[in-house]
Design a protein around this motif. Structure first.
Motif, PDB file in Angstrom:
ATOM      1  N   THR A 152       0.812  -1.214   0.000  1.00 34.06           N
ATOM      2  CA  THR A 152       0.000   0.000   0.000  1.00 34.06           C
ATOM      3  C   THR A 152       0.849   1.270   0.000  1.00 34.06           C
ATOM      4  OG1 THR A 152      -0.169  -0.183   2.420  1.00 34.06           O
ATOM      5  CG2 THR A 152      -2.016  -1.007   1.123  1.00 34.06           C
ATOM      6  N   GLN A 153       2.134   1.140   0.316  1.00 33.38           N
ATOM      7  CA  GLN A 153       3.033   2.288   0.221  1.00 33.38           C
ATOM      8  C   GLN A 153       3.857   2.255  -1.061  1.00 33.38           C
ATOM      9  OE1 GLN A 153       5.170   3.404   3.942  1.00 33.38           O
ATOM     10  NE2 GLN A 153       4.072   1.712   4.873  1.00 33.38           N
ATOM     11  N   ALA A 154       4.381   1.067  -1.388  1.00 27.14           N
ATOM     12  CA  ALA A 154       5.284   0.970  -2.528  1.00 27.14           C
ATOM     13  C   ALA A 154       4.569   1.142  -3.859  1.00 27.14           C
ATOM     14  CB  ALA A 154       6.009  -0.377  -2.498  1.00 27.14           C
ATOM     15  N   VAL A 155       3.380   0.565  -4.000  1.00 23.89           N
ATOM     16  CA  VAL A 155       2.672   0.644  -5.285  1.00 23.89           C
ATOM     17  C   VAL A 155       2.308   2.092  -5.630  1.00 23.89           C
ATOM     18  CG1 VAL A 155       0.593  -0.032  -6.530  1.00 23.89           C
ATOM     19  CG2 VAL A 155       1.872  -1.734  -5.235  1.00 23.89           C
ATOM     20  N   PRO A 156       1.636   2.855  -4.744  1.00 20.02           N
ATOM     21  CA  PRO A 156       1.344   4.263  -5.081  1.00 20.02           C
ATOM     22  C   PRO A 156       2.607   5.075  -5.352  1.00 20.02           C
ATOM     23  CG  PRO A 156       0.055   3.568  -3.192  1.00 20.02           C
ATOM     24  CD  PRO A 156       1.058   2.495  -3.446  1.00 20.02           C
ATOM     25  N   ASN A 157       3.627   4.895  -4.510  1.00 13.78           N
ATOM     26  CA  ASN A 157       4.873   5.641  -4.723  1.00 13.78           C
ATOM     27  C   ASN A 157       5.510   5.285  -6.054  1.00 13.78           C
ATOM     28  OD1 ASN A 157       4.616   6.930  -2.265  1.00 13.78           O
ATOM     29  ND2 ASN A 157       5.953   5.511  -1.169  1.00 13.78           N
ATOM     30  N   GLY A 158       5.513   4.006  -6.387  1.00 17.97           N
ATOM     31  CA  GLY A 158       6.083   3.586  -7.658  1.00 17.97           C
ATOM     32  C   GLY A 158       5.323   4.155  -8.845  1.00 17.97           C
ATOM     33  N   LEU A 159       3.997   4.161  -8.759  1.00 18.52           N
ATOM     34  CA  LEU A 159       3.177   4.718  -9.842  1.00 18.52           C
ATOM     35  C   LEU A 159       3.448   6.210 -10.003  1.00 18.52           C
ATOM     36  CD1 LEU A 159      -0.241   2.925  -9.213  1.00 18.52           C
ATOM     37  CD2 LEU A 159       1.497   2.363 -10.919  1.00 18.52           C
ATOM     38  N   ILE A 160       3.581   6.911  -8.882  1.00 18.50           N
ATOM     39  CA  ILE A 160       3.847   8.355  -8.948  1.00 18.50           C
ATOM     40  C   ILE A 160       5.206   8.624  -9.602  1.00 18.50           C
ATOM     41  CG2 ILE A 160       4.315  10.403  -7.547  1.00 18.50           C
ATOM     42  CD1 ILE A 160       2.245   9.284  -5.530  1.00 18.50           C
ATOM     43  N   VAL A 161       6.230   7.880  -9.199  1.00 21.12           N
ATOM     44  CA  VAL A 161       7.554   8.053  -9.801  1.00 21.12           C
ATOM     45  C   VAL A 161       7.495   7.762 -11.298  1.00 21.12           C
ATOM     46  CG1 VAL A 161       9.947   7.245  -9.843  1.00 21.12           C
ATOM     47  CG2 VAL A 161       8.769   7.516  -7.657  1.00 21.12           C
ATOM     48  N   GLY A 162       6.824   6.669 -11.671  1.00 19.16           N
ATOM     49  CA  GLY A 162       6.743   6.288 -13.082  1.00 19.16           C
ATOM     50  C   GLY A 162       6.001   7.319 -13.910  1.00 19.16           C
ATOM     51  N   ILE A 163       4.842   7.793 -13.415  1.00 27.74           N
ATOM     52  CA  ILE A 163       4.055   8.783 -14.158  1.00 27.74           C
ATOM     53  C   ILE A 163       4.825  10.103 -14.289  1.00 27.74           C
ATOM     54  CG2 ILE A 163       1.977  10.217 -14.060  1.00 27.74           C
ATOM     55  CD1 ILE A 163       0.558   7.824 -12.749  1.00 27.74           C
ATOM     56  N   SER A 164       5.426  10.562 -13.203  1.00 25.28           N
ATOM     57  CA  SER A 164       6.181  11.822 -13.234  1.00 25.28           C
ATOM     58  C   SER A 164       7.309  11.752 -14.259  1.00 25.28           C
ATOM     59  CB  SER A 164       6.749  12.143 -11.849  1.00 25.28           C
ATOM     60  OG  SER A 164       5.734  12.222 -10.881  1.00 25.28           O
ATOM     61  N   THR A 165       8.008  10.637 -14.265  1.00 23.68           N
ATOM     62  CA  THR A 165       9.129  10.473 -15.198  1.00 23.68           C
ATOM     63  C   THR A 165       8.639  10.416 -16.643  1.00 23.68           C
ATOM     64  OG1 THR A 165      10.322   9.238 -13.490  1.00 23.68           O
ATOM     65  CG2 THR A 165      11.123   9.048 -15.746  1.00 23.68           C
TER      66      THR A 165
END
Length: 822
Positions: free
Chosen positions: A687-700
């Protein structure tokens, strides 16, 4: 106990030295498996030949084919993963081996007519092994001598009642002596012994059977399935759609796949556990089963025995007082006590204190003996005065509240003394031999006549109060469970700020219904007169209410509870049976060591959870970015736009992990952490890693689209066209800036709450990346170009949006989850 009371088939002086040597040469030795499970060669092999190393090795070969060796820098991870893992596990192995030797049970065998203590691995076939209360049977055999010998085989058969052993009866390894003494001949040794395989398996250095490890395995399985579509899509996009050339395509494909692999997650977990073993070993704590470090961190109830845990093992005789109405003089009482102590072959702490006070025993011999057991709470001997040729009486010594009517004057006097925290034993005589069958419902043979009260002093451990205060501060409940008088137990606990005399529970009054027993145990604090089977039932009752229970003990009466508890903790000076079933052995016999064990477990679990967040965030954004680029590339091809290739080269994803995951994860995995472990590891991490990973991926990805839409080859905001290579490098640099900036902020969130060293760690990470992006030398080495500030501005804006999103999710998601689980 004298030799004439031993029932034996034939005199047994044991093997001779020549017979022992012959059996050793024939291989008839009780060969014991390596305590730590794996040899050095096995450790080296297991750390080198891993799936992750194989995957990274294959990708490194592909990069090497292109000739761009700087992009193969990630190959150093293979050396780092293997080297660090090997070093830490060998350190842990050596620590375990050394401690195992110190804490090893040494059976007593007869050889050449004398008794000697040997290591279990030195026992040979046909050895005569002596056993007494608390001793574990180390090999299979046949009983040759029995002095009221009772063996508990419940650990093997599940049968709760002790089994009386007479000469000729079989005896199985893994069982233990409840009462009496005896000897047996070894008939099966080594791998042939009944419990050899079980004992070997329980002693191995292992990482299995833990929620932490199984959770990571579940996560890795999911990641493996995600890698397949993401990898295929990346390969198709790079080779067949983007048409970047085979070298560029391979580098782009490898750059996409490398960050998907959580290469350090398993390594960091192994390191954290191994370092935990070494740290605990330095405190003389032997971890028989490695997951016990994790398990103890989850404990919220500690059931502690009084004697040997809250109080020191040794006792001192305070006084001997005649019982009211007694006709025996004090001198005669002392003579009887001296005889009882002198004829006890396996004296417990109480008898040892009596022997120390009255070393001059009269010239009496025993005509009947009844050994002490935790179930009946008394022992006895019948004596004969050899010089006078007359009987010297039948004497019992045991618990006053068990042997007497609680309303009697002697019982009330004993209770009054016990309420001051002293231990009180009743010395009494009967009119029949002590081994006679009791009449009616009583457990005592004949008619009991109180003779005197034996008062013993128990010294409370100096560190007991601090230990109990620690558990209280950590919201861990402590239950004192003892076989002693309930009010005496309550008095000792009260002196340590735990409960009081009036609320101490007499276990004889506990309900037998499971639900009612669970209620009583949950609400009670101190319990006295607890039988071994009740200790086991109380542990089970606490577990039935969702508690994670640790049981500490040192005696044979604690074995069943130690085994059934979530974590069994034995004292190093305790019985061999207790040490053998416990997951953790405190070799220094200090209850105060337990908080360090709890703290070590919490450090391991809490830090691995943080590290897992970092590694899985990287995996999520790598997979998501690869999918976005792949789908975007195919969409561009479908609608006639310019192709979209993967934005990074392998060296880019390598340096992005250095200071956002690699070094910080290593530091965080070994840092102090005292948060109590909770269940739901996988759910919390995802629940922490998935949202954070999606945010990093989308931003990049958004940054990459904005600064290089379709790869036009023209830099944004510039008047002069630049080459495609330069434009692509600038776009990649800008996208990398966004990725690293948001990933560093994820690290900052994971590192909370902050301490000075965490702030230093974050400052080093930020400073290192500023140098990498600003220094011409590192820009050239790592194929970066940060000169286009129009692109850089877009990157910083997208990074700021990503950082804000990470902060919001880090605050909102935990509240939503907490509300749903409440």
């Amino acid at each position: 106990m004298t030799e004439d009371l031993l029932v034996q088939d034939t005199p047994n002086s044991g093997l001779t030295a020549a017979e022992v040597a012959q059996r050793i040469s024939e291989g008839k030795v009780n060969t014991v498996p390596d305590r730590s499970g794996r040899s050095v060669a096995d450790i080296v092999r297991a750390n080198i030949f891993t799936r992750i190393n194989a995957l990274l090795g294959t990708l490194f070969v592909l990069v090497a084919v292109t000739g761009s060796f700087i992009n193969g820098l990630f190959g150093l991870l293979i050396i780092a993963n293997s080297g660090i893992g090997i070093i830490q596990e060998i350190r842990a192995k050596r620590t375990l081996d050394k401690l195992a030797i110190v804490g090893q049970t040494r059976p007593t065998v007869r050889r050449d007519g004398v008794t000697v203590d040997v290591a279990p691995g030195e026992i040979v076939l046909d050895d005569i092994i002596e056993i007494g209360p608390g001793d574990q049977v180390v090999v299979d055999g046949v009983t040759v001598e029995s002095g009221a010998l009772d063996i508990d085989e419940s650990l093997l058969t599940g049968e709760a009642d002790a089994v009386d052993k007479a000469p000729g009866d079989p005896i199985m390894s893994g069982s233990f002596v409840v009462s009496g003494i005896g000897a047996y001949r070894a008939t099966k040794v080594g791998a042939d012994a009944y419990a050899a395989q079980l004992a070997a398996e329980a002693s191995k250095f292992t990482l299995v059977a833990s929620e932490l490890r199984s959770g990571i395995d579940q996560i890795l399985k999911v990641i493996t399935w995600l890698l397949i579509p993401a990898g295929i899509l990346t390969i198709v996009n790079q080779l067949f759609i983007s048409r970047s050339g085979w070298r560029e395509s391979i580098l782009g494909m490898v750059a996409a796949l490398v960050p998907m692999v959580p290469e350090g997650l398993v390594l960091m977990t192994s390191i954290a556990f191994a370092v935990g073993v070494v740290r605990l070993g330095q405190r003389q704590c032997l971890v028989n089963e490695l997951p016990a470090i994790e398990g103890l961190a989850r404990v919220n109830v500690v059931c502690a025995d009084k004697t040997g845990t809250l109080t020191e093992n040794g006792m001192r005789l305070s006084e001997v007082t005649p019982a009211p109405g007694n006709t025996v003089s004090v001198d005669d009482l002392r003579k009887v006590l001296a005889a009882l102590a002198a004829h006890d072959p396996r004296p417990n702490a109480s008898v040892a204190a009596i022997a120390e006070a009255y070393p001059d025993a009269p010239g009496w011999s025993t005509t009947a003996v009844m050994p002490f057991s935790s179930a009946k709470k008394w022992s006895g001997m019948s004596f004969r005065d050899d010089a006078a040729g007359t009987d010297a009486g039948n004497w019992l010594i045991g618990a006053p509240d068990i042997l007497l009517d609680p309303d009697s004057e002697t019982a009330r006097a004993a209770t009054e003394i016990g309420e001051s925290g002293l231990r009180v034993l009743l010395l009494a005589r009967t009119d029949v031999p002590v081994d006679a069958e009791p009449a009616g419902d009583t457990t005592v043979p004949g008619t009991l006549q109180p003779a005197g009260l034996v008062v013993l002093e128990q010294r409370v451990r100096e560190d007991a109060r601090d230990t109990l205060d620690y558990f209280a501060s950590q919201r861990v409940d402590v239950k004192v469970i003892s076989g002693d008088n309930a009010r005496s137990v309550g008095a000792v606990a009260q002196s340590l700020g735990l409960g009081n005399v009036d609320t101490s529970v007499d276990a004889r009054e506990l309900p037998t219904d499971e639900s009612e027993l669970a209620d009583a145990v949950e609400h009670g604090v101190t319990f006295g007169r607890v039988r071994p089977d009740q200790k086991r039932a109380m542990v089970t009752a606490l577990q039935s209410r969702g508690n994670t229970v640790a049981m500490t003990g040192d005696g044979v009466n604690d074995v069943l509870a130690l085994k059934d508890a979530d974590i069994g903790v034995a004292m190093g000076s305790g019985s061999s049976a207790a040490r053998s079933v416990a997951q953790i052995v405190l070799l220094d016999n200090k209850f105060a060591t337990l908080p360090y064990v709890v703290g070590e477990g919490r450090r391991v679990i809490g830090n691995i959870e943080r590290v897992s967040n970092l590694f899985l965030t990287k995996t999520v954004y790598a997979v998501f970015l690869a999918l976005l680029v792949g789908i975007g590339g195919m969409a561009a091809k479908l609608f006639g736009f310019d192709s979209l290739s993967y934005p990074f080269q392998p060296i880019h994803v390598t340096i992005s992990a250095w200071f956002t995951i690699g070094i910080p994860a290593f530091v965080l995995s070994l840092a102090p952490n005292n948060e109590r472990a909770r269940t739901g590891f996988v759910r919390r991490v995802l629940t922490q890693a998935v949202p954070n990973g999606l945010i990093v991926g989308i931003s990049t990805f958004v940054t990459y689209l904005l600064v290089n839409p379709g790869g036009t080859g023209v830099a944004l905001g510039g008047d002069n066209p630049v080459t495609l290579t330069q434009s692509q490098t600038q776009a990649s640099t800008a996208a990398l800036m966004t990725l690293i900036a948001v990933a560093v902020y994820v690290l900052a969130v994971v590192a909370r709450p902050y301490t000075w060293w965490k702030l230093v760690l974050l400052a080093i990470s930020v400073g290192a990346y500023l140098i990498i992006f600003a220094w011409p030398f590192t820009q050239h080495m790592f194929k970066l170009d940060s000169t286009n500030w129009a692109m850089n501005s877009v990157a910083l804006i997208c990074a700021a949006a990503g950082i804000a999103a990470v902060e919001v999710t880090s605050r909102v998601l935990p509240r939503i989850i907490a509300a749903r689980t409440a």
